[in-house]
Scaffold this active site. Structure first.
Site, PDB file in Angstrom:
ATOM      1  N   LYS A  87       0.854  -1.195   0.000  1.00 49.42           N
ATOM      2  CA  LYS A  87       0.000   0.000   0.000  1.00 49.42           C
ATOM      3  C   LYS A  87       0.887   1.240   0.000  1.00 49.42           C
ATOM      4  CE  LYS A  87      -4.357   1.247   2.268  1.00 49.42           C
ATOM      5  NZ  LYS A  87      -5.102   1.142   3.527  1.00 49.42           N
TER       6      LYS A  87
HETATM    7  O1  G3P Z   1      -7.943   2.041   5.170  1.00 49.38           O
HETATM    8  C1  G3P Z   1      -8.194   3.295   4.654  1.00 49.38           C
HETATM    9  C2  G3P Z   1      -9.546   3.872   4.942  1.00 49.38           C
HETATM   10  O2  G3P Z   1     -10.530   2.904   4.757  1.00 49.38           O
HETATM   11  C3  G3P Z   1      -9.663   4.642   6.216  1.00 49.38           C
HETATM   12  O3  G3P Z   1     -10.984   4.912   6.582  1.00 49.38           O
HETATM   13  O4  G3P Z   1     -12.639   5.688   8.233  1.00 49.38           O
HETATM   14  O5  G3P Z   1     -10.210   6.282   8.559  1.00 49.38           O
HETATM   15  O6  G3P Z   1     -11.545   7.351   6.760  1.00 49.38           O
HETATM   16  P1  G3P Z   1     -11.352   6.111   7.596  1.00 49.38           P
END
Ligand code: G3P
Length: 218
Positions: A87
Site C-alpha cells: 500500500k
Molecule cells: O484504510 C483506509 C480507509 O478505509 C480509512 O478509513 O474511516 O479512517 O476514513 P477512515
C-alpha cells in the site's frame, strides 16, 4: 464485488472470515496503532498473523515517504507472503514506487486517493488497486460516491485493469451504493458488513414462521 475488511483487529477479521464472504483485508498505520501494534517487528508479525487468518489479499502500508524507502519497505512486506499488497501513498514518489513494483509483478494499492486525476495516474502506473476514500470526502461536504462514478467511467473508457477499492466506507449504504456504481471492491468495518444482513421484515417473518411451526407441534 469483493469484500475486504478494513481493520487490524484479529477477532473482527476472524468473525468476517467465518461468514464465508471475505475476500481480503486492508490495514493502515492508524488501524495498527488502534490495536496497540507498534514497532517494526510487531507490525510485520501482525501482517503474518492476518495472512494466516484469511485467504485473500492483505494490504500492508509503507511508512517511508521517499522512493528508496518505499521500495525497501515494500520489498520487505512482499517477502512476508504472496497475499501481501503493498500500500503506497498517492504522491510523486508513491507513483514511482507503484510503477517499480507493478513492473516486478508485485501487487499494489494506491491509497489516500481523493480525485479522478489521482486515480488515472494510479492506473497508468499499473496499480492493482486504487483506494478512493469516500467517507473522508463525505466528511468535508463533498460526495465520495461521485468520485467512484468518475473513476469507473475513466477506467471503463480505457479498459484499465486497476480495481476500484472503495475505502473509508463508514456504513452499510456506502457498500450498497458502491455496488450499484460498480466499484470492484469495498473495504469497510465489520459493522457495515453485518448491517447488510439486517431487515425488520426478515425478523418479523422469522418470528411468524417460528410461532406457526410451534403451533403445529403442540
Ligand atoms: O484504510 C483506509 C480507509 O478505509 C480509512 O478509513 O474511516 O479512517 O476514513 P477512515
Amino acid at each position: 464485488m469483493k469484500f475486504f475488511i478494513d481493520t487490524a483487529n484479529l477477532a473482527q477479521i476472524k468473525e468476517a472470515q467465518e461468514l464465508g464472504i471475505l475476500d481480503g483485508v486492508t490495514t493502515n498505520p492508524s488501524l495498527m496503532a488502534k490495536e496497540g501494534i507498534t514497532g517494526k517487528n510487531n507490525i510485520l508479525k501482525h501482517y503474518v498473523d492476518i495472512c494466516n487468518l484469511v485467504e485473500g489479499d492483505v494490504s500492508a502500508e509503507v511508512n517511508a515517504l521517499d522512493l528508496e524507502g518505499m521500495i525497501r519497505e515494500g520489498e520487505e512486506l512482499a517477502d512476508l507472503s504472496d497475499q501481501i499488497v503493498i500500500k503506497l501513498p498517492m504522491t510523486i514518489d508513491g507513483i514511482k514506487a507503484c510503477k517499480y513494483f507493478s513492473d516486478r509483478e508485485l501487487k499494489t494499492n494506491m491509497t489516500l486517493v481523493f480525485s479522478a486525476g489521482q486515480a488515472l495516474l494510479a492506473a497508468k502506473a499499473g496499480a492493482t488497486y486504487v483506494s478512493p476514500f469516500i467517507g473522508r470526502l463525505d466528511d468535508i461536504s463533498s460526495d465520495g460516491l461521485v468520485l467512484i462514478e468518475e473513476i469507473r467511467d475513466i477506467y471503463d473508457n480505457y479498459g484499465y485493469e486497476t480495481e476500484i477499492l472503495a475505502a473509508s466506507i463508514r456504513h452499510t449504504m456506502h457498500i450498497v451504493n458502491c455496488a450499484k456504481i460498480g466499484a470492484d471492491v469495498m473495504t469497510g468495518p465489520l459493522s457495515a458488513i453485518l448491517g447488510l444482513v439486517k431487515h425488520p421484515l426478515t425478523d418479523l417473518g422469522i418470528a411468524q414462521f417460528v410461532a406457526d411451526y410451534e403451533k403445529g407441534n403442540i
